[in-house]
Scaffold this motif. Structure first.
Motif, mmCIF file in Angstrom:
data_model
loop_
_atom_site.group_PDB
_atom_site.id
_atom_site.type_symbol
_atom_site.label_atom_id
_atom_site.label_comp_id
_atom_site.label_asym_id
_atom_site.label_seq_id
_atom_site.Cartn_x
_atom_site.Cartn_y
_atom_site.Cartn_z
ATOM 1 N N LEU A 143 -78.308 50.850 17.879
ATOM 2 C CA LEU A 143 -79.128 49.939 17.081
ATOM 3 C C LEU A 143 -80.216 49.276 17.917
ATOM 4 C CD1 LEU A 143 -76.280 48.197 15.054
ATOM 5 C CD2 LEU A 143 -78.053 49.684 14.091
ATOM 6 N N LEU A 144 -80.029 49.241 19.229
ATOM 7 C CA LEU A 144 -81.010 48.615 20.112
ATOM 8 C C LEU A 144 -82.213 49.509 20.377
ATOM 9 C CD1 LEU A 144 -78.513 47.033 22.678
ATOM 10 C CD2 LEU A 144 -79.493 46.016 20.604
ATOM 11 N N ASP A 145 -82.109 50.771 19.953
ATOM 12 C CA ASP A 145 -83.213 51.718 20.087
ATOM 13 C C ASP A 145 -84.167 51.528 18.910
ATOM 14 O OD1 ASP A 145 -84.930 53.911 20.152
ATOM 15 O OD2 ASP A 145 -83.354 55.311 20.769
ATOM 16 N N ARG A 146 -85.436 51.311 19.194
ATOM 17 C CA ARG A 146 -86.403 51.053 18.122
ATOM 18 C C ARG A 146 -86.541 52.218 17.157
ATOM 19 N NH1 ARG A 146 -92.065 50.092 20.907
ATOM 20 N NH2 ARG A 146 -90.736 48.730 22.180
ATOM 21 N N ASP A 147 -86.138 53.425 17.615
ATOM 22 C CA ASP A 147 -86.231 54.604 16.740
ATOM 23 C C ASP A 147 -84.929 54.872 15.994
ATOM 24 O OD1 ASP A 147 -88.868 55.167 17.553
ATOM 25 O OD2 ASP A 147 -88.125 56.175 19.366
ATOM 26 N N CYS A 148 -83.996 53.930 16.020
ATOM 27 C CA CYS A 148 -82.702 54.104 15.341
ATOM 28 C C CYS A 148 -82.919 54.352 13.848
ATOM 29 C CB CYS A 148 -81.848 52.860 15.548
ATOM 30 S SG CYS A 148 -80.226 52.968 14.797
ATOM 31 N N THR A 149 -82.178 55.313 13.299
ATOM 32 C CA THR A 149 -82.368 55.704 11.895
ATOM 33 C C THR A 149 -81.309 55.134 10.955
ATOM 34 O OG1 THR A 149 -81.119 57.749 12.257
ATOM 35 C CG2 THR A 149 -83.518 57.849 12.545
ATOM 36 N N TYR A 150 -80.416 54.282 11.481
ATOM 37 C CA TYR A 150 -79.414 53.657 10.606
ATOM 38 C C TYR A 150 -79.530 52.142 10.719
ATOM 39 C CZ TYR A 150 -76.903 54.074 15.112
ATOM 40 O OH TYR A 150 -76.558 54.055 16.437
ATOM 41 N N ASP A 151 -78.887 51.444 9.780
ATOM 42 C CA ASP A 151 -79.086 50.000 9.656
ATOM 43 C C ASP A 151 -77.994 49.171 10.319
ATOM 44 O OD1 ASP A 151 -81.299 50.481 7.786
ATOM 45 O OD2 ASP A 151 -79.709 51.112 6.403
ATOM 46 N N ALA A 152 -76.783 49.724 10.425
ATOM 47 C CA ALA A 152 -75.657 48.954 10.945
ATOM 48 C C ALA A 152 -74.665 49.887 11.623
ATOM 49 C CB ALA A 152 -74.970 48.179 9.814
ATOM 50 N N ALA A 153 -73.723 49.297 12.338
ATOM 51 C CA ALA A 153 -72.702 50.097 13.027
ATOM 52 C C ALA A 153 -71.369 49.357 12.992
ATOM 53 C CB ALA A 153 -73.116 50.355 14.478
ATOM 54 N N ILE A 154 -70.301 50.136 13.002
ATOM 55 C CA ILE A 154 -68.947 49.583 13.088
ATOM 56 C C ILE A 154 -68.474 49.755 14.524
ATOM 57 C CG2 ILE A 154 -66.555 49.838 12.327
ATOM 58 C CD1 ILE A 154 -67.669 50.908 9.662
ATOM 59 N N CYS A 155 -68.024 48.668 15.146
ATOM 60 C CA CYS A 155 -67.633 48.741 16.554
ATOM 61 C C CYS A 155 -66.541 47.723 16.855
ATOM 62 C CB CYS A 155 -68.841 48.502 17.460
ATOM 63 S SG CYS A 155 -69.543 46.841 17.315
ATOM 64 N N ALA A 156 -66.125 47.672 18.122
ATOM 65 C CA ALA A 156 -65.127 46.701 18.565
ATOM 66 C C ALA A 156 -65.779 45.332 18.725
ATOM 67 C CB ALA A 156 -64.528 47.151 19.897
ATOM 68 N N PRO A 157 -65.023 44.260 18.509
ATOM 69 C CA PRO A 157 -65.585 42.913 18.699
ATOM 70 C C PRO A 157 -66.148 42.703 20.099
ATOM 71 C CG PRO A 157 -63.482 42.800 17.542
ATOM 72 C CD PRO A 157 -63.648 44.226 17.985
ATOM 73 N N LEU A 158 -65.563 43.385 21.104
ATOM 74 C CA LEU A 158 -66.030 43.236 22.482
ATOM 75 C C LEU A 158 -67.506 43.598 22.613
ATOM 76 C CD1 LEU A 158 -65.533 42.787 25.512
ATOM 77 C CD2 LEU A 158 -64.777 45.176 25.653
ATOM 78 N N VAL A 159 -67.933 44.641 21.930
ATOM 79 C CA VAL A 159 -69.330 45.073 22.013
ATOM 80 C C VAL A 159 -70.247 43.982 21.471
ATOM 81 C CG1 VAL A 159 -71.012 46.801 21.275
ATOM 82 C CG2 VAL A 159 -68.676 47.498 21.824
ATOM 83 N N ALA A 160 -69.839 43.376 20.355
ATOM 84 C CA ALA A 160 -70.663 42.308 19.771
ATOM 85 C C ALA A 160 -70.736 41.096 20.695
ATOM 86 C CB ALA A 160 -70.082 41.910 18.413
ATOM 87 N N ARG A 161 -69.617 40.799 21.378
ATOM 88 C CA ARG A 161 -69.622 39.650 22.288
ATOM 89 C C ARG A 161 -70.504 39.908 23.506
ATOM 90 N NH1 ARG A 161 -63.999 39.548 20.990
ATOM 91 N NH2 ARG A 161 -63.474 40.574 22.963
ATOM 92 N N GLU A 162 -70.492 41.157 23.996
ATOM 93 C CA GLU A 162 -71.272 41.477 25.188
ATOM 94 C C GLU A 162 -72.746 41.704 24.882
ATOM 95 O OE1 GLU A 162 -69.319 44.781 27.024
ATOM 96 O OE2 GLU A 162 -67.808 43.509 27.997
ATOM 97 N N HIS A 163 -73.088 41.867 23.601
ATOM 98 C CA HIS A 163 -74.488 42.105 23.220
ATOM 99 C C HIS A 163 -74.877 41.123 22.113
ATOM 100 C CE1 HIS A 163 -74.975 45.789 25.610
ATOM 101 N NE2 HIS A 163 -73.697 46.002 25.333
#
Length: 326
Positions: A143-163
């Motif tokens: 999602l951090l790539d400006r050319d990303c073609t999707y709107d959202a992602a499902i991930c671990a809470p750790l990723v959200a905390r670190e970013h």
């Protein structure tokens, strides 16, 4: 800086549940940790010697076996499972700042994560299109790539905390609060982990031929020796339609007589059987063993048979001597 000379590969990137599993290995925090883009890449690092071991997912309590891992360890240069790790699984839905839940049309994540959040997604983001990702963390970081073609992602809470640059649109979105994923640490063949009494043995058994009773013969090698199976899955070999192998987890260690005898029976039926290791169970659950399938019972039975053969040998020598005298 890493303080260990050991190197561990894992299904990356950083922040995956696989890395969380790896960090449960005692020396992993100080070791060199190398993220891999997929399971095959992680295992290839072990095979070519650039990593001492690799942590990969093998089973999920909701979705069952991880087919990429089951297939990757069933072929190629042999590897050994030396440890298993259980990780409770929870998920969050993340997006770029400014994206609202009602704006989400396309969602990326790993296939197993999508399956575990399907009901929540159908309720809160109905009609959202799923785009497969190599891992939950990779989907989120994409999602951090400006050319990303999707709107959202499902991930671990750790990723959200670190970013913190990612916006959390939904927390604890898994459909099964008690979901657990089982991971395995895989190395090159070597000395087996010591028997603990709470062990597991994993094998891959190709179906020798497609005929009535072929699977029953395989299962009977375990049943007749009192060996319980905690998992059995069939996977296509890829050679042709209808040709399968079975991935099996059995309770017990290869150094136990009942398990060793079952392995020998499997090899007689299917010489291409692949031994993937005996290792401690992550839950520490001790395997109950019936008296008639204990090591002592097997030893006593072998001693009894040897005594019979010894008697026959003595009788034969006596008969031969009598003939020469006559």
């Amino acid at each position: 800086m890493p303080g260990s000379s050991r190197a561990y590969a894992f299904l990356g990137p950083e922040g995956t549940f696989t890395e969380a599993a790896l960090l449960q290995v005692p020396d992993a925090l100080q070791a060199v940790r190398v993220p891999a883009s997929n399971v095959n890449a992680a295992l290839d690092r072990v095979r070519n010697g650039s990593a001492d071991a690799a942590m990969v997912p093998i089973e999920n309590s909701v979705e069952g076996g991880v087919t990429a891992t089951l297939d990757a360890i069933a072929s190629g240069e042999e590897l050994r499972i030396i440890r298993e790790v259980l990780v409770p699984i929870s998920f969050v839905l993340v997006a770029r700042p400014g994206v609202r839940l009602e704006d989400v049309r396309r969602v990326s994540t790993h296939g197993h994560a999508w399956a575990q959040c399907r009901l929540w997604m159908d309720k809160h983001v109905p009609g959202a299109e799923y785009m497969p990702g190599s891992s939950t963390a990779a989907a989120a970081l994409g999602l951090l790539d400006r050319d990303c073609t999707y709107d959202a992602a499902i991930c671990a809470p750790l990723v959200a905390r670190e970013h913190p640059e990612l916006s959390v649109l939904g927390e604890d979105i898994g459909d099964n609060p008690g979901a657990v994923t089982r991971f395995i640490l895989v190395s090159r063949p070597g000395a087996l982990p010591a028997r603990t009494g709470a062990d597991k043995t994993t094998v891959v058994v190709p179906l020798p031929e497609d005929r009535p009773g072929a699977l029953m013969e395989i299962l009977d090698q375990f049943a007749s020796r009192g060996v319980n199976l905690s998992r059995i899955e069939s996977r296509p070999t890829g050679q042709y339609l209808g040709h399968y192998f079975f991935s099996i987890d059995a309770d017990g260690h290869a150094c136990e007589a009942r398990v060793a005898d079952a392995l020998a029976g499997l090899h007689r039926i299917s010489p291409a059987t692949r031994f993937l290791g005996s290792y401690p169970r992550a839950d520490g659950q001790v395997t109950p063993v019936a008296a008639h399938t204990s090591d002592a019972a097997f030893s006593a039975a072998n001693t009894w048979v040897k005594s019979i053969l010894a008697e026959e040998s003595v009788a034969g020598e006596s008969g031969s001597g009598a003939s020469r005298t006559a």
